[in-house]
Structures are given as C-alpha cells and as structure tokens.
Design a protein around this motif. Sequence first.
Motif, PDB file in Angstrom:
ATOM      1  N   UNK A 106      53.105  59.244  35.919  1.00 21.19           N
ATOM      2  CA  UNK A 106      51.874  58.795  35.276  1.00 21.19           C
ATOM      3  C   UNK A 106      51.608  57.321  35.614  1.00 21.19           C
ATOM      4  N   UNK A 107      50.376  56.965  35.677  1.00 20.84           N
ATOM      5  CA  UNK A 107      49.937  55.573  35.844  1.00 20.84           C
ATOM      6  C   UNK A 107      50.169  54.963  37.229  1.00 20.84           C
ATOM      7  N   UNK A 108      50.598  55.778  38.223  1.00 21.35           N
ATOM      8  CA  UNK A 108      50.882  55.189  39.541  1.00 21.35           C
ATOM      9  C   UNK A 108      49.685  54.401  40.061  1.00 21.35           C
ATOM     10  N   UNK A 109      48.495  55.001  39.948  1.00 20.96           N
ATOM     11  CA  UNK A 109      47.302  54.336  40.490  1.00 20.96           C
ATOM     12  C   UNK A 109      47.003  53.045  39.758  1.00 20.96           C
ATOM     13  N   UNK A 110      47.127  53.114  38.438  1.00 21.42           N
ATOM     14  CA  UNK A 110      46.835  51.949  37.613  1.00 21.42           C
ATOM     15  C   UNK A 110      47.812  50.821  37.939  1.00 21.42           C
ATOM     16  N   UNK A 111      49.059  51.187  38.122  1.00 22.33           N
ATOM     17  CA  UNK A 111      50.083  50.190  38.444  1.00 22.33           C
ATOM     18  C   UNK A 111      49.762  49.483  39.760  1.00 22.33           C
ATOM     19  N   UNK A 112      49.361  50.269  40.757  1.00 21.70           N
ATOM     20  CA  UNK A 112      49.023  49.680  42.053  1.00 21.70           C
ATOM     21  C   UNK A 112      47.830  48.735  41.928  1.00 21.70           C
ATOM     22  N   UNK A 113      46.804  49.210  41.224  1.00 19.60           N
ATOM     23  CA  UNK A 113      45.602  48.388  41.055  1.00 19.60           C
ATOM     24  C   UNK A 113      45.914  47.093  40.320  1.00 19.60           C
ATOM     25  N   UNK A 114      46.737  47.243  39.298  1.00 23.32           N
ATOM     26  CA  UNK A 114      47.083  46.092  38.472  1.00 23.32           C
ATOM     27  C   UNK A 114      47.835  45.033  39.281  1.00 23.32           C
ATOM     28  N   UNK A 115      48.723  45.479  40.140  1.00 25.96           N
ATOM     29  CA  UNK A 115      49.486  44.496  40.909  1.00 25.96           C
ATOM     30  C   UNK A 115      48.561  43.753  41.872  1.00 25.96           C
ATOM     31  N   UNK A 116      47.514  44.444  42.341  1.00 27.84           N
ATOM     32  CA  UNK A 116      46.540  43.779  43.212  1.00 27.84           C
ATOM     33  C   UNK A 116      45.752  42.720  42.431  1.00 27.84           C
ATOM     34  N   UNK A 117      45.396  43.081  41.184  1.00 30.10           N
ATOM     35  CA  UNK A 117      44.672  42.125  40.341  1.00 30.10           C
ATOM     36  C   UNK A 117      45.513  40.863  40.172  1.00 30.10           C
ATOM     37  N   UNK A 118      46.787  41.071  39.907  1.00 28.30           N
ATOM     38  CA  UNK A 118      47.663  39.930  39.631  1.00 28.30           C
ATOM     39  C   UNK A 118      47.879  39.070  40.869  1.00 28.30           C
ATOM     40  N   UNK A 119      47.978  39.742  42.007  1.00 29.93           N
ATOM     41  CA  UNK A 119      48.167  38.997  43.258  1.00 29.93           C
ATOM     42  C   UNK A 119      46.983  38.079  43.538  1.00 29.93           C
ATOM     43  N   UNK A 120      45.812  38.484  43.031  1.00 29.61           N
ATOM     44  CA  UNK A 120      44.611  37.698  43.328  1.00 29.61           C
ATOM     45  C   UNK A 120      44.511  36.445  42.451  1.00 29.61           C
ATOM     46  N   UNK A 121      45.336  36.371  41.408  1.00 29.71           N
ATOM     47  CA  UNK A 121      45.291  35.176  40.553  1.00 29.71           C
ATOM     48  C   UNK A 121      46.281  34.147  41.097  1.00 29.71           C
ATOM     49  N   UNK A 122      45.725  33.129  41.729  1.00 34.16           N
ATOM     50  CA  UNK A 122      46.611  32.150  42.370  1.00 34.16           C
ATOM     51  C   UNK A 122      46.613  30.826  41.606  1.00 34.16           C
ATOM     52  N   UNK A 123      47.295  29.867  42.161  1.00 35.42           N
ATOM     53  CA  UNK A 123      47.295  28.521  41.592  1.00 35.42           C
ATOM     54  C   UNK A 123      48.374  28.310  40.550  1.00 35.42           C
ATOM     55  N   UNK A 124      48.260  27.192  39.873  1.00 34.14           N
ATOM     56  CA  UNK A 124      49.260  26.802  38.874  1.00 34.14           C
ATOM     57  C   UNK A 124      48.552  26.449  37.577  1.00 34.14           C
ATOM     58  N   UNK A 125      49.323  26.239  36.527  1.00 32.69           N
ATOM     59  CA  UNK A 125      48.762  25.755  35.265  1.00 32.69           C
ATOM     60  C   UNK A 125      48.094  26.844  34.464  1.00 32.69           C
ATOM     61  N   UNK A 126      47.064  26.442  33.730  1.00 32.93           N
ATOM     62  CA  UNK A 126      46.425  27.367  32.809  1.00 32.93           C
ATOM     63  C   UNK A 126      45.478  28.327  33.543  1.00 32.93           C
ATOM     64  N   UNK A 127      45.348  29.528  33.012  1.00 31.40           N
ATOM     65  CA  UNK A 127      44.362  30.479  33.538  1.00 31.40           C
ATOM     66  C   UNK A 127      42.969  29.906  33.334  1.00 31.40           C
ATOM     67  N   UNK A 128      42.132  29.934  34.359  1.00 33.19           N
ATOM     68  CA  UNK A 128      40.764  29.434  34.174  1.00 33.19           C
ATOM     69  C   UNK A 128      39.857  30.590  33.740  1.00 33.19           C
TER      70      UNK A 128
END
Length: 296
Positions: A1-23
């Motif tokens: 279960x959730x294989x697709x969601x897991x893959x998508x989620x990891x892509x979302x996270x990879x796209x958040x770069x930089x340091x410090x606080x989330x903008x």
Amino acid sequence: MFENLTTRLSRVLDSIRGQGRLTEDQVNAAARELRMALLEADVALPVVKEFIDKVKVRALGAEILQSLTPGQQFLKVVQQELTETLGGNAEPLNLRQQPPAIILMAGLQGSGKTTSTGKLALWLKEREKKNVVVVSADVYRPAAIEQLRIVAGNVGVEWFPSEVGQQPVAIAQAALAHAKKQYADVLIVDTAGRTTVDEAMMKEIAELHAALNPVETLFVVDSMTGQDAAKTAKAFGDALPLTGVILTKVDGDSRGGAALSVRQVTGRPIKFLGVGEKSDRLEIFHPDRIANRIIG
Ligand code: GDP
C-alpha cells in the motif's frame, strides 16, 4: 500500500532545497505537489483539502529546529498530519461486554467479510486466548454459510449452523443462546452483503444490531475501492452505529486512498488491515506506523 504516494512524496521533499526556515513559497509549492499526490492516491476530496490546509498551517508555524533542513521540517509536518488523519492512536478491539462479547460484521458482498470473520476468530483464539463461536446470518446465499463453515473449520473455532430461509434475527439469537451455554468469550456474526448499499439490507442489519446490541460493529471494506470505500463507509455509518473498520485487500492496493479517507469520513477508527487471503493475514492498524510507511 502507498507505494505511489511514497514515491511522489520523496520527490516533493527533494524539491525543497536550501537551509534554515521553510519559506511560504516552498510550503505552497510543496503543498501543491502533495495535493496532486493525494488525489492520485484516490483520497476523498474533502480529506485532501483538510489535509493540505492543516499541513500548510503547521509547516508555516513550525518552530525551527536548527538541526533540520527545510525538507526534513516539511516531512515531519506531513508525518504528524498523516498520523492524525489515520486516526492518531491505535484503537484496540473492545471486548468489554458481559461474555459472550458480540462482534457484528457489516459490509458489501465481496468486501472480505467472511474471510475477515475467520481471520478475527483466529486472532482472538491465538492471541487473546478467547473461545470463539461464529455464525452466518446470510440467509440469501447458501454458499456464504458453507464458506463460513469451512473457514471456521480451518481456523479451529466453533461454527453455529444456520440455513437459508431462517430469519437473520432468529439465527443470531439462537447462536447467542448457544454461545452463552458454551461459556464462549466471543460471538462473531457474519451478515449478508449486497453489491450496492440498499435500504432492505440496511434495515436488516439494523434489526440485527438492535437485537444483539454488539460491543463491536465492524465495517469491512475493500481497500482497492479507494474513495468509494469512504462513501460506502459513510452510508453504513449513517445506518448503523459502527465502532470500527477492517480494511481488506491492502496487499493488492498500491494507492492507499481508502485508508486515508475512511477515518476522516466516518469518524470511526480503522482497527485491522487484511493483508492477504490466508486466515493469518490480519494486522492491527497502527496510524503512526502506517504514516511512517508512507513517508518511506
Ligand atoms: P464477503 O462476500 O464480504 O464475505 O467476501 P469474502 O470473504 O468471500 O472475500 C471475497 C474475496 O476477497 C475472496 O476471494 C477472498 O479471498 C478475498 N479477500 C478477502 N480479504 C482479503 C485480503 O485481505 N487480501 C486479499 N488479497 N484477498 C482478500
């Protein structure tokens, strides 16, 4: 279960770069991607909307933990929100009733009711050391009664006989009287299912419920039906005071939309997952562990 969601989620996270606080821009962009991923997983629309709103609020308000990158911060927020959407804490089966504790199984035909009755009987017998009796109140399909007899034999619990032509309430009452005489701890009542929700079926199961006053009324639903599972659950929940859900066929579902929708839509906890056809393929549902599984 959730294989697709897991893959998508990891892509979302990879796209958040930089340091410090989330903008705010990062949160909005990630939330958009997350929304798409949840829709693809066939999560019910209102659940998606609420989920995204809460993630945004939490992500923007999150205190900064110096040790976490923005991606990790977002991940933590999503993990917390997933756990909550899935129900927060695990809700164990309630057997606090003068024995025999009665469990009523409800759901559409083919959802896995009879299989789950056998799984639950085995689980109660092996793990909880309970003396279990099962009975079928499906007076429309002789094959369903026979299926339960075979399942009961396989898992080694007592099957109380019933026949097509009897009244469901009469069957249940006879089974209850028998279970009492045997000093059984638990009586599980399997019921008739239809291919769609219909009034006659709801009336019949509501009558059974009224006659038996079960401590658990479990709605059995096929995980593969995605957000439709939530709709059916809602219809059953409106007709019956459900106490929990058994989500079946999770082993064949790569999307996971039903798991994420059912709790929010019905307000009832998922108590077990069916993860295979065999009688021992039943797992207790732990929201936090499932959330971690989704996160990957
Ligand atoms: P009922 O009509 O609701 O009583 O449904 P059944 O118990 O007869 O199940 C319908 C079909 O689903 C059967 O072929 C079962 O073997 C299958 N089934 C039930 N639960 C699971 C599960 O957790 N995983 C898988 N893969 N199949 C299941």
